[in-house]
Scaffold this active site. Structure first.
Site, PDB file in Angstrom:
ATOM      1  N   GLU A 212       0.714  -1.268   0.105  1.00 45.62           N
ATOM      2  CA  GLU A 212      -0.017  -0.015  -0.018  1.00 45.62           C
ATOM      3  C   GLU A 212       0.744   1.368  -0.097  1.00 45.62           C
ATOM      4  O   GLU A 212       0.827   1.997   0.965  1.00 45.62           O
ATOM      5  CB  GLU A 212      -1.082   0.044   1.139  1.00 45.62           C
ATOM      6  CG  GLU A 212      -2.029  -1.240   0.891  1.00 45.62           C
ATOM      7  CD  GLU A 212      -2.856  -1.556   2.136  1.00 45.62           C
ATOM      8  OE1 GLU A 212      -2.930  -0.727   3.120  1.00 45.62           O
ATOM      9  OE2 GLU A 212      -3.488  -2.436   2.128  1.00 45.62           O
TER      10      GLU A 212
ATOM     11  N   HIS B  34     -17.472 -10.716   6.622  1.00 44.64           N
ATOM     12  CA  HIS B  34     -16.017 -10.196   6.905  1.00 44.64           C
ATOM     13  C   HIS B  34     -15.255 -10.701   7.833  1.00 44.64           C
ATOM     14  O   HIS B  34     -15.786 -11.361   8.966  1.00 44.64           O
ATOM     15  CB  HIS B  34     -16.228  -8.628   7.058  1.00 44.64           C
ATOM     16  CG  HIS B  34     -15.016  -7.793   7.193  1.00 44.64           C
ATOM     17  ND1 HIS B  34     -14.712  -7.140   8.291  1.00 44.64           N
ATOM     18  CD2 HIS B  34     -13.862  -7.942   6.348  1.00 44.64           C
ATOM     19  CE1 HIS B  34     -13.171  -6.757   8.077  1.00 44.64           C
ATOM     20  NE2 HIS B  34     -13.033  -6.906   6.723  1.00 44.64           N
ATOM     21  N   HIS B  35     -14.196 -11.295   7.485  1.00 46.03           N
ATOM     22  CA  HIS B  35     -13.062 -11.802   8.258  1.00 46.03           C
ATOM     23  C   HIS B  35     -11.643 -10.843   8.508  1.00 46.03           C
ATOM     24  O   HIS B  35     -10.670 -11.102   7.415  1.00 46.03           O
ATOM     25  CB  HIS B  35     -12.569 -13.104   7.942  1.00 46.03           C
ATOM     26  CG  HIS B  35     -13.789 -14.278   7.936  1.00 46.03           C
ATOM     27  ND1 HIS B  35     -13.434 -15.523   7.339  1.00 46.03           N
ATOM     28  CD2 HIS B  35     -14.819 -14.416   8.545  1.00 46.03           C
ATOM     29  CE1 HIS B  35     -14.379 -16.232   7.709  1.00 46.03           C
ATOM     30  NE2 HIS B  35     -15.332 -15.580   8.602  1.00 46.03           N
TER      31      HIS B  35
ATOM     32  N   HIS C 165      -8.167  -8.612   1.219  1.00 46.00           N
ATOM     33  CA  HIS C 165      -7.459  -6.934   1.224  1.00 46.00           C
ATOM     34  C   HIS C 165      -6.204  -7.596   2.049  1.00 46.00           C
ATOM     35  O   HIS C 165      -6.104  -8.792   2.975  1.00 46.00           O
ATOM     36  CB  HIS C 165      -8.167  -6.286   2.617  1.00 46.00           C
ATOM     37  CG  HIS C 165      -9.294  -5.507   1.640  1.00 46.00           C
ATOM     38  ND1 HIS C 165      -9.382  -4.310   1.719  1.00 46.00           N
ATOM     39  CD2 HIS C 165     -10.155  -5.626   0.588  1.00 46.00           C
ATOM     40  CE1 HIS C 165     -10.149  -3.782   0.661  1.00 46.00           C
ATOM     41  NE2 HIS C 165     -10.606  -4.462  -0.029  1.00 46.00           N
TER      42      HIS C 165
ATOM     43  N   GLU D 197      -7.278  -6.317  -2.668  1.00 45.34           N
ATOM     44  CA  GLU D 197      -6.714  -4.805  -2.614  1.00 45.34           C
ATOM     45  C   GLU D 197      -5.268  -5.180  -3.256  1.00 45.34           C
ATOM     46  O   GLU D 197      -5.290  -4.726  -4.420  1.00 45.34           O
ATOM     47  CB  GLU D 197      -6.801  -4.603  -0.965  1.00 45.34           C
ATOM     48  CG  GLU D 197      -6.695  -3.126  -0.939  1.00 45.34           C
ATOM     49  CD  GLU D 197      -6.417  -2.870   0.459  1.00 45.34           C
ATOM     50  OE1 GLU D 197      -7.088  -1.707   1.054  1.00 45.34           O
ATOM     51  OE2 GLU D 197      -5.957  -3.594   1.358  1.00 45.34           O
TER      52      GLU D 197
ATOM     53  N   GLU E 208      -9.156   3.933   0.954  1.00 41.47           N
ATOM     54  CA  GLU E 208      -8.934   4.267   2.452  1.00 41.47           C
ATOM     55  C   GLU E 208      -7.960   5.205   2.882  1.00 41.47           C
ATOM     56  O   GLU E 208      -7.840   5.947   3.709  1.00 41.47           O
ATOM     57  CB  GLU E 208      -8.996   2.978   3.001  1.00 41.47           C
ATOM     58  CG  GLU E 208      -7.374   2.250   2.740  1.00 41.47           C
ATOM     59  CD  GLU E 208      -7.502   0.781   3.413  1.00 41.47           C
ATOM     60  OE1 GLU E 208      -8.686   0.449   3.595  1.00 41.47           O
ATOM     61  OE2 GLU E 208      -6.626   0.251   3.321  1.00 41.47           O
TER      62      GLU E 208
HETATM   63  C1  NOJ Z   1      -7.992  -2.375   5.796  1.00 44.85           C
HETATM   64  C2  NOJ Z   1      -9.010  -2.678   4.469  1.00 44.85           C
HETATM   65  O1  NOJ Z   1      -8.287  -2.429   3.486  1.00 44.85           O
HETATM   66  C3  NOJ Z   1     -10.342  -2.087   4.953  1.00 44.85           C
HETATM   67  O2  NOJ Z   1     -10.920  -2.273   3.830  1.00 44.85           O
HETATM   68  C4  NOJ Z   1     -10.987  -2.539   6.108  1.00 44.85           C
HETATM   69  O3  NOJ Z   1     -12.150  -1.787   6.578  1.00 44.85           O
HETATM   70  C5  NOJ Z   1      -9.963  -2.502   7.381  1.00 44.85           C
HETATM   71  N1  NOJ Z   1      -8.612  -3.025   7.093  1.00 44.85           N
HETATM   72  C6  NOJ Z   1     -10.578  -3.152   8.747  1.00 44.85           C
HETATM   73  O4  NOJ Z   1     -10.762  -4.642   8.428  1.00 44.85           O
HETATM   74 CA    CA Z   2      -6.054  -2.071   3.169  1.00 47.64          CA
END
Ligand code: NOJ
Ligand code: CA
Length: 655
Positions: free
Chosen positions: A168, A369-370, A442, A461, A467
């Protein structure tokens, strides 16, 4: 298919073997000289990659480096067109020439090594294969000696490797000789002769991810180490991932190469249950501080909020809903506490049965979601039951996350892109396939095209996404992505934020650019990332584009673009005559001329253009936009303006 096989009476320690692309222009040439292995790449009469070393260093054994000889060589041609389950291209041609070189050490114990080279019209690739042999059954690889010898002044675009935020980062341009610290792949190079080359790998399994680093004379493969300092522990037979180079004459041709996917095998099972999707999320509200992931007064993932968002999905015509922060363990500073995450225990204010029943009634898919926070040991203890639990609730999509600077595997801190990291992601993916679950990963391992073999891996991702807005991104970032990270496939960028001026997270964008992303950044799962009220109340006009947007494409046709400056692409909807065009520019405003040569002769199309207003700007007039209807025919031209940090989107429907 021509097959040529040569068995040499006397093993050759000096020889040259060329593999030539079907159109005859691109060659990867293997050279063995005094028993040492190397290769180079040329296109027409120009050298693209100079003589580069090949070899593997092993623990407790002589390396595969000197004293090799060729005992047999084999060449074949291959040509097929395969149908994708989903993606940027429905039918993909896989056409190459392949040379397999069987090597043996000159001196005892005469160990065996195979090198496999492929030349396509759009790139070349090779890999090492170590066959089963009497002297060895297991190996520890301590270094890969593979080089990619560019000219030191060739320009490159890359992100740094071994950093706390994984992939990232923002892209930087550097001369190749400046790459003293490792960088990730795909890495893009512009050679002094004007060729664009993307170095990457394909089919990464059971091995550390490849990063690149200058040695004294060339870029060398720097395989991500394990915590014991070695690169990979393998048993034979073993094949390394493919080392691949896309070779193009302009940056747009890099983006249409399907070399990476072609280097991966077809799926072994039927994946017709897999389906791309668009989804809303109990998500951005957490980023702007309205709600929280953790339990408390402002907890986002409550039964009530989930039902409200399910209703919004129905009204907006979006078929999925992601719910983050639904499970126990997200206490306080969750980056520190992720070791406690429980994937079978909803928080007391969230009733998963009730939410899933409600979603089912309304025809909405839940995206579970995990968030593992990289605590792989904790996750692997629960993962089988956790997937089963989701499937029992009818949940077929899961977004997983591996935040944290390292993973914890077998009690050790390991890189996400080490062999053990790669093996974990693969284990999770195969288990997901078993349960009929599709994944959006992600903090993933980078894509190396394994989604051809495992089409339930819908997106990842694996780059700096939206974000990071609110300071961490500039408009040029998404003008670098198409020529770098996106060469490795889809990305969940989390587009569609219309609350662009929010003081907590101000976004370097115009609102029009937010919908352009849906075309410029492909993802098998496309998120409409903002809160529903921004779609229903603030920008219903722009939202229409998101609602109509297809999630798979018949064909992808880039129109205009320069690395870091702009990218304009037209995509034909899957099994349809409709087209969608998206364009983005960096900090500079820009006019582009669109040429509608790709439309069908004799047909008329009803089009809608969403563009920045003439005075729009990503800093001080983010909302200025215009929606115009047009009639288009093949051969028409249209000039479109993109404001600084802006973009445009165009939908084209056949009458
Ligand atoms: C980083 C992820 O990229 C994001 O999409 C997620 O909401 C947060 N971590 C929490 O899991
Ligand atoms: Ca991320």
């Amino acid at each position: 298919m021509g097959i040529l096989s040569k068995l040499f009476k006397k093993p050759k320690t000096d020889a040259v073997f060329e593999t030539t692309s079907p159109n005859g222009r691109l060659k990867i040439v293997f050279v063995i000289e005094h028993g040492e292995m190397s290769y180079y790449v040329r296109k027409d009469d120009k050298i693209i990659v100079k003589r580069s070393t090949l070899g593997l260093e092993l623990r407790g054994e002589r390396s595969f480096e000197h004293g090799m000889s060729v005992v047999r060589a084999f060449n074949r041609q291959f040509d097929e067109t395969w149908e994708a389950y989903w993606g940027e291209e429905h039918y993909i041609r896989n056409n190459y020439s392949e040379t397999v070189i069987y090597l043996e050490e000159v001196i005892k114990p005469a160990r065996l090594l195979t090198l496999r080279f492929r030349a396509y019209d759009d790139g070349v690739a090779f890999r090492y294969e170590i066959p089963v042999q009497p002297q060895m059954s297991r190996l520890v690889i301590t270094e890969e000696l593979t080089e990619f010898a560019f000219n030191s002044n060739d320009r490159s675009w890359s992100i740094p490797a071994y950093q706390p935020d994984r992939y990232e980062y923002c892209y930087t341009e550097k001369p190749v000789f400046d790459l003293r610290d490792s960088v990730h792949t795909p890495m893009t190079v512009l050679t002094t002769d004007g060729f664009y080359v993307a170095v990457h790998e394909a089919a990464l399994y059971n091995y550390g991810g490849m990063t690149l680093k200058m040695n004294k004379r060339a870029l060398q493969a720097d395989i991500t180490p394990l915590s014991d300092g070695t690169k990979a522990h393998v048993s034979l037979p073993f094949s390394t991932p493919w080392r691949m180079m896309i070779v193009a004459e302009n940056p747009l041709d890099l983006t249409t190469s399907r070399l990476m996917l072609n280097l991966n095998p077809a799926p072994r099972e039927d994946f017709s249950w897999v389906k791309p999707i668009k989804f809303l999320g109990i998500w951005w509200a957490m980023f702007v501080g309205e709600w929280t992931w953790a339990l408390g007064d402002r907890h986002g993932a409550t039964t009530e909020h989930a039902k409200e968002y399910i209703d919004a999905c129905v009204r907006l015509g979006i078929s999925g809903l992601l719910i983050e922060g639904w499970n126990d363990g997200w206490e306080g500073d969750w980056l520190q506490n992720g070791v406690n995450n429980k994937f079978l225990d909803p928080t007391p204010d969230f009733d998963l049965d009730e939410v899933c029943n409600y979603a089912k009634e309304k025809g909405v898919e839940i995206v579970g979601h995990h968030e593992t926070v990289g605590f792989v040991d904790n996750y692997e203890e629960q993962i089988d039951n956790a997937y089963k639990y989701m499937r029992d609730h009818g949940v077929k999509y899961i977004k997983s996350g591996y935040a944290g600077s390292r993973m914890v595997i077998n009690g050790q801190r390991e890189y996400h892109h080490s062999q053990l990291g790669v093996m974990h992601y693969q284990y999770a993916l195969e288990l997901a396939a078993k349960y009929g679950i599709m994944l959006d990963v992600h903090e993933p391992i980078k894509s190396t095209g394994i989604e051809r073999t495992w089409p339930n891996l819908m997106t990842r991702e694996g780059a700096r996404g939206q974000e990071y807005e609110g300071g961490g991104l500039t408009p040029s970032h998404t003008c670098f992505l198409p020529y770098t990270r996106l060469l490795a496939g889809g990305m969940d960028y989390t587009s569609g934020i219309f609350d662009v001026g929010n003081p907590t997270k101000r976004i370097a964008t115009t609102v029009t650019r937010q919908i352009a992303y849906y075309v410029t950044i492909y993802s098998g799962m496309q998120m409409a990332a903002d809160r529903p009220r921004f779609y229903e109340e603030n920008f219903p006009d722009l939202f229409e584009f998101i609602r109509n947007l297809p999630t798979s494409w018949e064909r992808t046709l880039p129109l205009v673009g320069e690395i870091g400056k702009s990218y304009v692409v037209a995509r034909q909807a899957w099994n349809s005559q409709d087209w969608y065009v998206g364009g983005v520019t960096n900090e500079d405003g820009r006019r582009v001329m669109l040429n509608f040569d790709f439309l069908e002769e004799g047909s008329s199309y009803k089009a809608k253009l969403y563009r920045d207003s003439d005075d729009a700007h990503y800093r001080d007039n983010q909302l200025g936009h215009v929606v115009e209807e047009k009639v288009l025919r093949r051969g028409d031209k249209l000039e479109v303006y993109m404001a600084p940090g802006g973009g445009f989107a165009l939908e084209i429907h056949k009458y």
